[in-house]
Design an enzyme around this catalytic site. Structure first.
Site, PDB file in Angstrom:
ATOM      1  N   HIS A  13     -77.475  52.226 137.539  1.00 16.34           N
ATOM      2  CA  HIS A  13     -76.073  52.551 137.842  1.00 16.34           C
ATOM      3  C   HIS A  13     -75.993  53.574 138.972  1.00 16.34           C
ATOM      4  CE1 HIS A  13     -75.136  51.460 133.408  1.00 16.34           C
ATOM      5  NE2 HIS A  13     -74.558  50.544 134.157  1.00 16.34           N
ATOM      6  N   LYS A  37     -65.083  47.624 121.013  1.00 19.00           N
ATOM      7  CA  LYS A  37     -66.535  47.843 120.978  1.00 19.00           C
ATOM      8  C   LYS A  37     -66.848  49.333 120.914  1.00 19.00           C
ATOM      9  CE  LYS A  37     -70.411  46.318 123.745  1.00 19.00           C
ATOM     10  NZ  LYS A  37     -70.714  45.767 125.055  1.00 19.00           N
ATOM     11  N   ARG A  86     -78.125  42.507 139.612  1.00 13.83           N
ATOM     12  CA  ARG A  86     -79.557  42.674 139.351  1.00 13.83           C
ATOM     13  C   ARG A  86     -80.330  41.398 139.659  1.00 13.83           C
ATOM     14  NH1 ARG A  86     -78.205  45.143 133.602  1.00 13.83           N
ATOM     15  NH2 ARG A  86     -76.814  43.391 133.858  1.00 13.83           N
ATOM     16  N   SER A 123     -78.272  49.091 130.213  1.00 11.65           N
ATOM     17  CA  SER A 123     -78.033  50.085 129.160  1.00 11.65           C
ATOM     18  C   SER A 123     -78.444  49.529 127.804  1.00 11.65           C
ATOM     19  CB  SER A 123     -76.552  50.460 129.105  1.00 11.65           C
ATOM     20  OG  SER A 123     -76.136  51.033 130.314  1.00 11.65           O
TER      21      SER A 123
END
Ligand code: PNS
Length: 152
Positions: A13, A37, A86, A123
């Protein structure tokens, strides 16, 4: 705008945020408040970790948002969303969101390829590995690593 869940922020990040800070006059890091969440870190904790680890870039500010990202961008005069990619696997969903966001308000999304050394860092993976005792210190700023250790 660099949006995300940041639960917790990783070096991947920060790589994207730092490069965005070099490209734009002003960068907002937006932490999504997701009522569906419950994260490992509270939104306040994530904002604190982000503020502390982005301190070297004076043009970066940290905020949270709820609801649609495009509404936050419109209300705050933000014209570009920056997303790190990514791998190809990120692309499908990111393209879908980018096109939906442009359709909603016209806001553009720019994709930055993440630096190769962080191309597999997420993460969720970091949390999973750390929960089973794996060493994730190379993927997190030291402060975040300590905070994660304290949580687990
Ligand atoms: O770090 P994440 O969880 O991959 O980030 C995803 C995020 C927060 C960027 C995305 O879920 C988002 O923009 N959520 C806000 C709600 C929204 O605008 N949804 C419509 C997307 S087209």
């Amino acid at each position: 705008m660099c949006p995300g869940s940041f639960d917790p922020p990783t070096l991947g990040h920060l790589d994207v945020i730092g490069r965005a800070a070099g490209l734009f006059e002003q960068v907002t890091v937006g932490v999504l408040v997701n009522p569906d969440k419950r994260g490992l870190f509270t939104v306040d904790e994530r904002m604190h970790l982000l503020a502390a680890t982005t301190g070297q870039w004076p043009n970066v500010t940290v905020d949270s948002f709820r609801g649609l990202l495009v509404d936050y961008c419109r209300d705050n005069g933000i014209t570009a969303i920056i997303k790190g990619l990514r791998a190809v696997s990120d692309f499908d969903y990111e393209l879908q969101m980018a096109q939906m966001n442009t359709g909603l308000t016209g806001v553009d999304t720019l994709f930055l390829p993440t630096s190769a050394e962080y191309s597999f860092v997420s993460s969720s993976l970091v949390k999973q590995v750390a929960a089973y005792g794996g060493d994730v210190s190379s993927y997190l700023p030291p402060m975040v690593f300590e905070a994660l250790r304290a949580k687990l």
